[in-house]
Design an enzyme around this catalytic site. Structure first.
Site, PDB file in Angstrom:
ATOM      1  N   LYS A   1      -1.613  -0.253  -1.098  1.00  0.00           N
ATOM      2  CA  LYS A   1      -1.145   1.135  -1.196  1.00  0.00           C
ATOM      3  C   LYS A   1      -0.548   1.442  -2.564  1.00  0.00           C
ATOM      4  O   LYS A   1      -0.441   2.596  -2.965  1.00  0.00           O
ATOM      5  CB  LYS A   1      -0.159   1.433  -0.080  1.00  0.00           C
ATOM      6  CG  LYS A   1      -0.860   1.480   1.276  1.00  0.00           C
ATOM      7  CD  LYS A   1       0.058   1.852   2.413  1.00  0.00           C
ATOM      8  CE  LYS A   1      -0.729   2.013   3.704  1.00  0.00           C
ATOM      9  NZ  LYS A   1      -1.320   0.734   4.160  1.00  0.00           N
TER      10      LYS A   1
HETATM   11  C1  LIG Z   1      -2.462   0.658   5.011  1.00  0.00           C
HETATM   12  C2  LIG Z   1      -3.077  -0.706   5.124  1.00  0.00           C
HETATM   13  C3  LIG Z   1      -4.366  -0.895   5.672  1.00  0.00           C
HETATM   14  C4  LIG Z   1      -5.198   0.245   6.234  1.00  0.00           C
HETATM   15  O1  LIG Z   1      -5.651   1.139   5.235  1.00  0.00           O
HETATM   16  P1  LIG Z   1      -6.133   2.611   5.649  1.00  0.00           P
HETATM   17  O2  LIG Z   1      -6.388   3.314   4.374  1.00  0.00           O
HETATM   18  O3  LIG Z   1      -4.992   3.212   6.427  1.00  0.00           O
HETATM   19  O4  LIG Z   1      -7.345   2.451   6.499  1.00  0.00           O
HETATM   20  C5  LIG Z   1      -4.884  -2.181   5.716  1.00  0.00           C
HETATM   21  N1  LIG Z   1      -4.161  -3.242   5.280  1.00  0.00           N
HETATM   22  C6  LIG Z   1      -2.922  -3.103   4.755  1.00  0.00           C
HETATM   23  C7  LIG Z   1      -2.174  -4.316   4.322  1.00  0.00           C
HETATM   24  C8  LIG Z   1      -2.331  -1.838   4.647  1.00  0.00           C
HETATM   25  O5  LIG Z   1      -1.092  -1.715   4.136  1.00  0.00           O
END
Ligand SMILES: *Cc1c(COP(=O)(O)O)cnc(C)c1O
Length: 482
Positions: free
Chosen positions: A108
């Site tokens: 993120k």
């Molecule tokens: C947020 C997240 C996801 C999922 O990603 P999306 O864009 O919500 O599908 C997968 N793995 C981790 C570690 C995350 O923080």
């Protein structure tokens, strides 16, 4: 480039407007009106910040390109330790795109380190002078990534609400030790739903909005429905493809499959944009955990959220309503009225079914599968024992699904979090003893594997705790209005 809502053709808006607003007034999500063409030949030799500036300039056409270059340069170099978009070979034909070399050790960061700068600039582009107050309810990763991105920015304040009994020790410490004068962090006595419902109520509260407007403050959210969070994620699909070609793992022009651990459908959707822009992407493989509502949808065309919710070892994928799927439905159909109808059915009945043509289009680009905690844990162990590759529980889900779904094309698995963010689960998967504390577990994991824990996680134990306030869900509104 103009943006319109997935639910109706009300007036199209600029990129800046879409980023400041987040949601469209009709409740839909902003989507670009077309897919710009990638210049693969010109892009293949660029470094990560240069490539990011090129990709973003095609979408954020009302931003000064020089601003985008500066923003990409300051975001994707030092904060990612020079490892933005790093691709690592794991086994023959199988690669990991490691997206966790940023400051909070989860993917993120790619969006949340950049989007705050995009938001500040969008307000300048539009001549907006109000203060923006970001409210975030988090089950873990988003809260810290947002705090790290917004801390210290002019004209922005951020308040994060996390469930008292919902995050890991490391995730909690990452948040409550956050520096910056414009940040606030609250523990909510309850679970993630309590925190999220409380924050959602504030967003829907006209009196609260009026009171804040009187003080020159406008509320905004940092969640993944904002176009400013999606656009930066398109970049690493291109970057990874070029690196695979460079290393000889793929021939120029040969399609590569990407397998993505999925929750809100933002990360994998960015891969769909890359494909539509002209990147040779074979299948985008959607990997779910036991909350397999998306895998079922891609297989059958029926989205049904009326099912048990499981708390799993991959908590960032524990989601029953994947907001960004709405954008894909729009791009597959080009029909805002139909998308609005499905979203209304989802809100009213909890399910909808797409027509056969839409399902066929969906399945042209997307594969899917799911794995439970036991399968993911076995995969962590196997990857380590067979390939000496250490992965976290989210990435492990994707490795399971990649193995089951892969064809003949090279596969890149998106590795979304550092294994050291979940040291107890990873140690247990390796069959090692698990100490009570996350920090002892980090050390034990280093001892067992020889991999060092990221400094940003190790140092948490020494940082002063700045936020100790816990409150009941009913008090979220008052805290948000302070
Ligand atoms: C947020 C997240 C996801 C999922 O990603 P999306 O864009 O919500 O599908 C997968 N793995 C981790 C570690 C995350 O923080």
């Amino acid at each position: 480039m103009q943006y319109q809502s997935t639910r109706g053709h009300n007036a199209a808006v600029s990129a800046s407007e879409a980023i400041v607003r987040g949601l469209a007034p009709d409740g839909g999500l902003y989507v670009p009106q077309e897919f710009p063409r990638a210049d693969l030949e010109a892009w293949r030799g660029l470094d990560y910040p240069q490539l990011a500036a090129e990709v973003l300039a095609l979408y954020l056409t009302d931003y000064d390109p020089a601003f985008l270059q500066d923003a990409a340069q300051s975001t994707y170099t030092a904060p990612f330790s020079g490892k933005a978009g790093r691709v690592v070979p794991v086994a023959p034909g199988l690669h990991a795109l490691e997206l966790w070399h940023g400051p909070t050790c989860a993917f993120k960061d790619y969006a949340l380190q950049l989007m705050p700068k995009l938001l500040v600039q969008a307000k300048r582009n539009l001549g907006r002078t109000e203060k923006t107050r970001i409210l975030v309810a988090t089950s873990g990763d988003t809260g810290k990534a947002a705090l790290a991105g917004y801390a210290g920015l002019d004209g922005i304040e951020i308040a994060v609400f996390y469930p008292n009994d919902g995050t890991s020790e490391i995730q909690r410490l990452q948040m409550v030790t956050q520096a910056g004068d414009n940040v606030a962090v609250y523990a909510v006595n309850g679970n993630f739903d309590d925190a999220q419902s409380g924050v959602k109520r504030v967003f829907g509260d006209a009196e609260a909005a009026a009171e804040l407007a009187g003080r020159g403050i406008c509320l905004s959210s940092a969640n993944s429905i904002n176009w400013g969070r999606l656009a930066p994620q398109i970049v690493y699909y291109f970057y990874a493809y070029f690196r695979l070609v460079e290393s000889g793992a793929a021939a120029w022009g040969q399609p590569v499959d990407f397998c993505v651990p999925t929750g809100n459908f933002g990360d994998i959707l960015a891969g769909y944009y890359a494909k539509r822009m002209g990147l040779p992407v074979g299948k985008l493989i959607c990997a779910s955990n036991k909350n397999n509502v998306l895998a079922d949808f891609i297989r059958t065309g029926t989205y049904d959220k009326r099912r048990e919710f499981y708390k799993t070892a991959s908590p960032s994928m524990d989601i029953l309503i994947s907001s960004n799927l709405e954008r894909l439905l729009y791009h597959l159909t080009g029909d805002a009225a139909r998308v609005a109808g499905w979203m209304a059915e989802l809100a009213e009945k909890g399910c909808y079914t797409v027509d056969a043509e839409t399902l066929a289009r969906l399945q042209e680009s997307f594969g899917c599968g799911w794995a439970d905690d036991a399968q993911a844990a076995a995969m962590i162990r196997r990857r380590w024992e067979e390939d000496r590759y250490l992965c976290d529980p989210h990435t492990a889900v994707a490795f399971c699904v990649a193995e089951e779904q892969r064809g003949t094309a090279p596969v890149a698995v998106l590795s979304t979090a550092s294994p050291f963010k979940f040291p107890r689960d990873v140690l247990a998967a390796l069959g090692a003893g698990v100490p009570d504390s996350d920090f002892a577990a980090m050390e034990a994991l280093t001892a067992a594997t020889g991999s060092p824990a990221p400094e940003s996680l190790r140092c948490l134990q020494q940082l002063p705790v700045r936020f100790r306030e816990s409150l009941d869900p009913a008090a979220i509104r008052a805290a948000a209005l302070r």
